[in-house]
Scaffold this motif. Sequence first.
Motif, mmCIF file in Angstrom:
data_model
loop_
_atom_site.group_PDB
_atom_site.id
_atom_site.type_symbol
_atom_site.label_atom_id
_atom_site.label_comp_id
_atom_site.label_asym_id
_atom_site.label_seq_id
_atom_site.Cartn_x
_atom_site.Cartn_y
_atom_site.Cartn_z
ATOM 1 N N ILE A 36 14.468 39.338 50.265
ATOM 2 C CA ILE A 36 14.858 39.596 48.879
ATOM 3 C C ILE A 36 16.001 40.599 48.866
ATOM 4 O O ILE A 36 15.864 41.741 49.313
ATOM 5 C CB ILE A 36 13.669 40.113 48.048
ATOM 6 N N ILE A 37 17.141 40.149 48.380
ATOM 7 C CA ILE A 37 18.324 41.001 48.247
ATOM 8 C C ILE A 37 18.198 41.827 46.974
ATOM 9 O O ILE A 37 17.742 41.329 45.946
ATOM 10 C CB ILE A 37 19.596 40.131 48.238
ATOM 11 N N THR A 38 18.619 43.089 47.039
ATOM 12 C CA THR A 38 18.377 43.994 45.915
ATOM 13 C C THR A 38 19.633 44.505 45.223
ATOM 14 O O THR A 38 19.534 45.216 44.230
ATOM 15 C CB THR A 38 17.555 45.211 46.387
ATOM 16 N N SER A 39 20.817 44.167 45.730
ATOM 17 C CA SER A 39 22.025 44.703 45.115
ATOM 18 C C SER A 39 23.215 43.783 45.350
ATOM 19 O O SER A 39 23.194 42.928 46.234
ATOM 20 C CB SER A 39 22.351 46.089 45.683
ATOM 21 N N ASP A 40 24.265 44.003 44.563
ATOM 22 C CA ASP A 40 25.508 43.257 44.737
ATOM 23 C C ASP A 40 26.115 43.521 46.109
ATOM 24 O O ASP A 40 26.591 42.597 46.785
ATOM 25 C CB ASP A 40 26.517 43.650 43.655
ATOM 26 N N THR A 41 26.098 44.775 46.522
ATOM 27 C CA THR A 41 26.689 45.139 47.814
ATOM 28 C C THR A 41 25.987 44.429 48.953
ATOM 29 O O THR A 41 26.627 43.892 49.871
ATOM 30 C CB THR A 41 26.625 46.667 48.017
ATOM 31 N N GLU A 42 24.660 44.398 48.907
ATOM 32 C CA GLU A 42 23.905 43.718 49.961
ATOM 33 C C GLU A 42 24.213 42.219 49.954
ATOM 34 O O GLU A 42 24.354 41.606 51.026
ATOM 35 C CB GLU A 42 22.408 43.940 49.780
ATOM 36 N N THR B 175 30.196 38.811 41.493
ATOM 37 C CA THR B 175 29.602 38.842 42.826
ATOM 38 C C THR B 175 29.121 37.460 43.240
ATOM 39 O O THR B 175 29.314 37.032 44.386
ATOM 40 C CB THR B 175 28.438 39.842 42.869
ATOM 41 N N LEU B 176 28.486 36.733 42.314
ATOM 42 C CA LEU B 176 28.060 35.365 42.618
ATOM 43 C C LEU B 176 29.246 34.528 43.064
ATOM 44 O O LEU B 176 29.176 33.818 44.083
ATOM 45 C CB LEU B 176 27.412 34.737 41.386
ATOM 46 N N THR C 123 49.642 33.286 49.976
ATOM 47 C CA THR C 123 48.751 34.440 49.871
ATOM 48 C C THR C 123 48.803 35.040 48.469
ATOM 49 O O THR C 123 47.763 35.417 47.897
ATOM 50 C CB THR C 123 49.131 35.497 50.916
ATOM 51 N N MET C 124 49.993 35.123 47.896
ATOM 52 C CA MET C 124 50.130 35.633 46.533
ATOM 53 C C MET C 124 49.363 34.754 45.556
ATOM 54 O O MET C 124 48.648 35.248 44.672
ATOM 55 C CB MET C 124 51.613 35.696 46.155
ATOM 56 N N ARG C 125 49.495 33.436 45.688
ATOM 57 C CA ARG C 125 48.810 32.518 44.782
ATOM 58 C C ARG C 125 47.294 32.620 44.933
ATOM 59 O O ARG C 125 46.551 32.541 43.944
ATOM 60 C CB ARG C 125 49.274 31.081 45.030
ATOM 61 N N LEU C 126 46.836 32.804 46.168
ATOM 62 C CA LEU C 126 45.399 32.969 46.376
ATOM 63 C C LEU C 126 44.911 34.249 45.714
ATOM 64 O O LEU C 126 43.872 34.269 45.037
ATOM 65 C CB LEU C 126 45.065 32.977 47.866
ATOM 66 N N HIS C 127 45.639 35.345 45.910
ATOM 67 C CA HIS C 127 45.228 36.607 45.293
ATOM 68 C C HIS C 127 45.224 36.501 43.772
ATOM 69 O O HIS C 127 44.361 37.091 43.107
ATOM 70 C CB HIS C 127 46.155 37.733 45.751
ATOM 71 N N ALA C 128 46.164 35.766 43.217
ATOM 72 C CA ALA C 128 46.185 35.559 41.763
ATOM 73 C C ALA C 128 44.957 34.769 41.310
ATOM 74 O O ALA C 128 44.324 35.104 40.292
ATOM 75 C CB ALA C 128 47.464 34.830 41.361
ATOM 76 N N ALA C 129 44.601 33.726 42.058
ATOM 77 C CA ALA C 129 43.414 32.942 41.714
ATOM 78 C C ALA C 129 42.159 33.795 41.810
ATOM 79 O O ALA C 129 41.273 33.731 40.942
ATOM 80 C CB ALA C 129 43.307 31.724 42.636
ATOM 81 N N GLU C 130 42.065 34.603 42.859
ATOM 82 C CA GLU C 130 40.900 35.477 43.018
ATOM 83 C C GLU C 130 40.813 36.487 41.884
ATOM 84 O O GLU C 130 39.714 36.814 41.403
ATOM 85 C CB GLU C 130 40.963 36.184 44.367
ATOM 86 N N ALA C 131 41.955 36.994 41.435
ATOM 87 C CA ALA C 131 41.964 37.937 40.318
ATOM 88 C C ALA C 131 41.486 37.260 39.028
ATOM 89 O O ALA C 131 40.759 37.862 38.221
ATOM 90 C CB ALA C 131 43.364 38.525 40.123
ATOM 91 N N LEU C 132 41.887 36.009 38.828
ATOM 92 C CA LEU C 132 41.435 35.274 37.643
ATOM 93 C C LEU C 132 39.930 35.007 37.706
ATOM 94 O O LEU C 132 39.242 35.049 36.676
ATOM 95 C CB LEU C 132 42.204 33.967 37.507
ATOM 96 N N ILE C 133 39.421 34.726 38.900
ATOM 97 C CA ILE C 133 37.978 34.536 39.049
ATOM 98 C C ILE C 133 37.249 35.844 38.738
ATOM 99 O O ILE C 133 36.232 35.856 38.019
ATOM 100 C CB ILE C 133 37.640 34.052 40.470
ATOM 101 N N GLU C 134 37.749 36.945 39.276
ATOM 102 C CA GLU C 134 37.131 38.239 39.012
ATOM 103 C C GLU C 134 37.154 38.557 37.519
ATOM 104 O O GLU C 134 36.164 39.029 36.946
ATOM 105 C CB GLU C 134 37.857 39.329 39.801
ATOM 106 N N ARG C 135 38.288 38.302 36.865
ATOM 107 C CA ARG C 135 38.395 38.534 35.422
ATOM 108 C C ARG C 135 37.378 37.694 34.652
ATOM 109 O O ARG C 135 36.711 38.186 33.728
ATOM 110 C CB ARG C 135 39.812 38.204 34.950
ATOM 111 N N SER C 136 37.264 36.426 35.003
ATOM 112 C CA SER C 136 36.321 35.574 34.282
ATOM 113 C C SER C 136 34.883 36.025 34.520
ATOM 114 O O SER C 136 34.035 35.899 33.636
ATOM 115 C CB SER C 136 36.507 34.104 34.674
ATOM 116 N N GLY C 137 34.611 36.580 35.712
ATOM 117 C CA GLY C 137 33.287 37.129 35.967
ATOM 118 C C GLY C 137 32.970 38.301 35.058
ATOM 119 O O GLY C 137 31.851 38.421 34.517
ATOM 120 N N PHE C 138 33.933 39.194 34.851
ATOM 121 C CA PHE C 138 33.743 40.317 33.935
ATOM 122 C C PHE C 138 33.441 39.815 32.523
ATOM 123 O O PHE C 138 32.564 40.346 31.827
ATOM 124 C CB PHE C 138 34.991 41.210 33.900
#
Length: 426
Positions: free
Chosen positions: A24-30, A86-87, A303-318
């Motif tokens: 059983i995982i207990t945190s986002d970090t784990e 995190t998911l 790499t720039m395009r990937l980082h942009a996509a990852e930022a959009l994923i992070e934003r949508s998670g928020f």
Amino acid sequence: MNEHFPSVSLPIGARTRARAPAHIITSDTEALDVAARLAERFAVEAADRDRDRRLPYEEVDAFSQSGLWAITVPKSHGGAEVSYGTLAKVVETISAADGSLGQIPQNHYFLLEVLRWGGSAAQKRFLYSRVLGGDRFGNAIAELGTPTASAIRSTLVPDGESYRLSGRKYYCSGVLFADWVVPLVVDEHDKRAFVFLASETPGLSLVDDWSGFGQRTTASGTTILEEVTVPADAVVPTHGADGFSLSNPVAHIMHAAIDAGTARGAIDTAIRFIREKARPWADSGITSAAEDPHTILQIGELTMRLHAAEALIERSGFILDRVSASPDSDGWAEAAVAVAEAKMASADVALQASSKLIELGGASATRGGLNYDRFWRNVRTHSVHDPIRWRAHEVGNYWLNGIPPKQHGDRSRGVETKVLQKETGE
């Protein structure tokens, strides 16, 4: 629906699991740490599994036993209830190692989200406890021969205090690994619902017939239902009593993460191959392919395009986290559009990166033994499950005309019954 969902004994036909209880995982970090360790392990034979279409039973067991398949279970039921960002990062991390393994639990997490918004208290207690113990859900959603890909004909037929269900479902990703097979059906009120069936329920059979050229090891087979008895307590509505659910945008943030992970895997593979194996062009006057200015430029752009996509994923998670804490129709629309933007960017960079891996690696990168074409095959196959051109339309329609995306969960037999209109409430 009554409140007598099984709490101790397994339902009729349930499989007796040989697996030990999951961690059983207990945190986002784990969760992120566990995903990183598993990804390193899963990457080792990813090319061989894809080439031989060797279904990853051992890997899926390790995946679910690690506790990662339970990370979205609410804290009130003993889970970590990680953020949606995190998911997505967990899914992306696994997908970078093996795109098929990244996709396999996507519908499991989606069904946990369905349970969060539509399940009764008793259903949540029972099914969350099973998932914390290591049980896995497998989807049985899509049907062939219907007017549209989203239309559903499988119908619950009342039979005393239970139901009978017959139908045939296709493209059931991960279903061969599932402890619970979960068909999408139309209930007696002509509303969509999900039915949680133990994998060995009489009348339920699974066929390993996925033949797509990509995502070869997702076990996306066919589910056949022949006069299956369905207890009333096994039926979960797609939405809560107030008509709200985030299950659809949550499903799609994971689709974005699968593509972003595939892009990450392709770019990392390209960098290693260029540094270690690729030869410079004869006219370049350089001694290393990594010094080629054209190659340097394109790796930089990818790499720039990937980082942009990852930022959009992070934003949508928020945004998903915020809307989940305070749900309303305007928030749902904002979240759906944010996820659509992330999907567009992720699919775009994944298709580019998986093609550039071969182009920048040169002819030697096409060798069958390397199986580098799996990155393109995987993302091309995965990305057409949901047409990106329509996500672009939804994003443009929202920002230009104030019209939010449609909530597909309100469809029954393929006819749209409810459309949210921003501000007007129509």
